[in-house]
Design an enzyme around this catalytic site. Sequence first.
Site, PDB file in Angstrom:
ATOM      1  N   MET A  30      83.148   3.418  20.428  1.00  0.00           N
ATOM      2  CA  MET A  30      82.173   4.330  19.838  1.00  0.00           C
ATOM      3  C   MET A  30      81.186   3.567  18.958  1.00  0.00           C
ATOM      4  O   MET A  30      80.476   4.158  18.144  1.00  0.00           O
ATOM      5  CB  MET A  30      82.861   5.432  19.036  1.00  0.00           C
ATOM      6  CG  MET A  30      83.643   6.387  19.909  1.00  0.00           C
ATOM      7  SD  MET A  30      83.733   8.073  19.241  1.00  0.00           S
ATOM      8  CE  MET A  30      84.499   7.786  17.661  1.00  0.00           C
ATOM      9  N   HIS A  37      87.211  -4.827  17.625  1.00  0.00           N
ATOM     10  CA  HIS A  37      86.522  -4.669  18.914  1.00  0.00           C
ATOM     11  C   HIS A  37      86.231  -6.037  19.539  1.00  0.00           C
ATOM     12  O   HIS A  37      86.340  -6.221  20.763  1.00  0.00           O
ATOM     13  CB  HIS A  37      85.201  -3.923  18.723  1.00  0.00           C
ATOM     14  CG  HIS A  37      85.346  -2.535  18.203  1.00  0.00           C
ATOM     15  ND1 HIS A  37      85.039  -2.190  16.909  1.00  0.00           N
ATOM     16  CD2 HIS A  37      85.762  -1.392  18.802  1.00  0.00           C
ATOM     17  CE1 HIS A  37      85.249  -0.896  16.731  1.00  0.00           C
ATOM     18  NE2 HIS A  37      85.695  -0.385  17.863  1.00  0.00           N
ATOM     19  N   GLU A 148      95.678  -1.259  19.921  1.00  0.00           N
ATOM     20  CA  GLU A 148      96.922  -0.559  19.634  1.00  0.00           C
ATOM     21  C   GLU A 148      96.916   0.120  18.267  1.00  0.00           C
ATOM     22  O   GLU A 148      97.859   0.856  17.960  1.00  0.00           O
ATOM     23  CB  GLU A 148      98.098  -1.518  19.748  1.00  0.00           C
ATOM     24  CG  GLU A 148      98.375  -1.948  21.179  1.00  0.00           C
ATOM     25  CD  GLU A 148      99.578  -2.856  21.312  1.00  0.00           C
ATOM     26  OE1 GLU A 148     100.083  -3.331  20.255  1.00  0.00           O
ATOM     27  OE2 GLU A 148     100.016  -3.094  22.448  1.00  0.00           O
ATOM     28  N   ARG A 187      85.877   3.390  10.219  1.00  0.00           N
ATOM     29  CA  ARG A 187      85.890   4.334   9.100  1.00  0.00           C
ATOM     30  C   ARG A 187      86.182   3.667   7.755  1.00  0.00           C
ATOM     31  O   ARG A 187      86.057   4.307   6.713  1.00  0.00           O
ATOM     32  CB  ARG A 187      86.898   5.454   9.374  1.00  0.00           C
ATOM     33  CG  ARG A 187      86.418   6.437  10.443  1.00  0.00           C
ATOM     34  CD  ARG A 187      87.336   7.636  10.568  1.00  0.00           C
ATOM     35  NE  ARG A 187      86.736   8.690  11.361  1.00  0.00           N
ATOM     36  CZ  ARG A 187      86.797   8.777  12.682  1.00  0.00           C
ATOM     37  NH1 ARG A 187      87.424   7.842  13.361  1.00  0.00           N
ATOM     38  NH2 ARG A 187      86.218   9.774  13.327  1.00  0.00           N
TER      39      ARG A 187
END
Length: 282
Positions: A30, A37, A148, A187
């Site tokens: 996203m 990432h 994970e 976040r």
Amino acid sequence: METETRIASARAQLDRARAGGASVGLVPTMGYLHAGHASLIERAAADHDVVAVTVFVNPLQFAPTEDLEAYPRDLAADTALIERCGGTLLIAPSVEEMYPEPVLTSVHVAEISERLEGASRPTHFAGVATVVAKLFSIAGPCHAYFGEKDWQQVAVVRRMARDLSLPVIVVGCPTVREPDGLAMSSRNVYLTPEQRAAAPVLHRALQAGADAIRAGARDQAAVEALVADLVRAEPEADLDYAAVVDAASLAPCDPLAGEVRLLVAARFGRARLIDNVGAVAG
């Protein structure tokens, strides 16, 4: 690296790559990418000739009360990171491209999606499964790489791919952490300095639970209480759940046996953070 914003052109490019003998790795994201990432992209690049990375903030997985509009975005920085890590194709469709009309089809993975995050966010995993099924359809036969940290998401996507006979192998990759143990997450940007200092309590609590299991604890409720009490002792943390479940099915496991997963979710101000670790009981 090339960038595609249209589904048809992205699908055609990957079909051409496979027709030429190339293997394809897919990293769905996203956006607002971080080192976690980057590790997925690098793993895909080590395994495959072509690495497609999707950047799409999926509205289907946000409840009306959640942070869709506030979700952080930085496509320029994402593009640079993807290219640096070995990505060869960035797929960045608009919401209108992905959902040109109201979505009447939803993918629901029963049982696995209904506990833990599913209980706290009832519409979340249907949104995840639906968009991932669509991304798998666009990408075609490939290996798809997921972190994970979102253990339940990996389990849901893996089961969906099996149940629907999708030509995709789902690869789970280890959680990437900050030096103090906090799992990397987009976040984390929401955390105040005080909340950021407190947030590693999640990993410490999980590790304490895993240590107890390795030392012989087999009572599910007792291990869950140990994890929960450590999180609740942190004033900045508002605990949502602490659970120990079977690693594959996410079903309760009492007495604890075989491969289990310890999972926790808590809110630190605006940021709702999740984490998990594995352990073997037996």
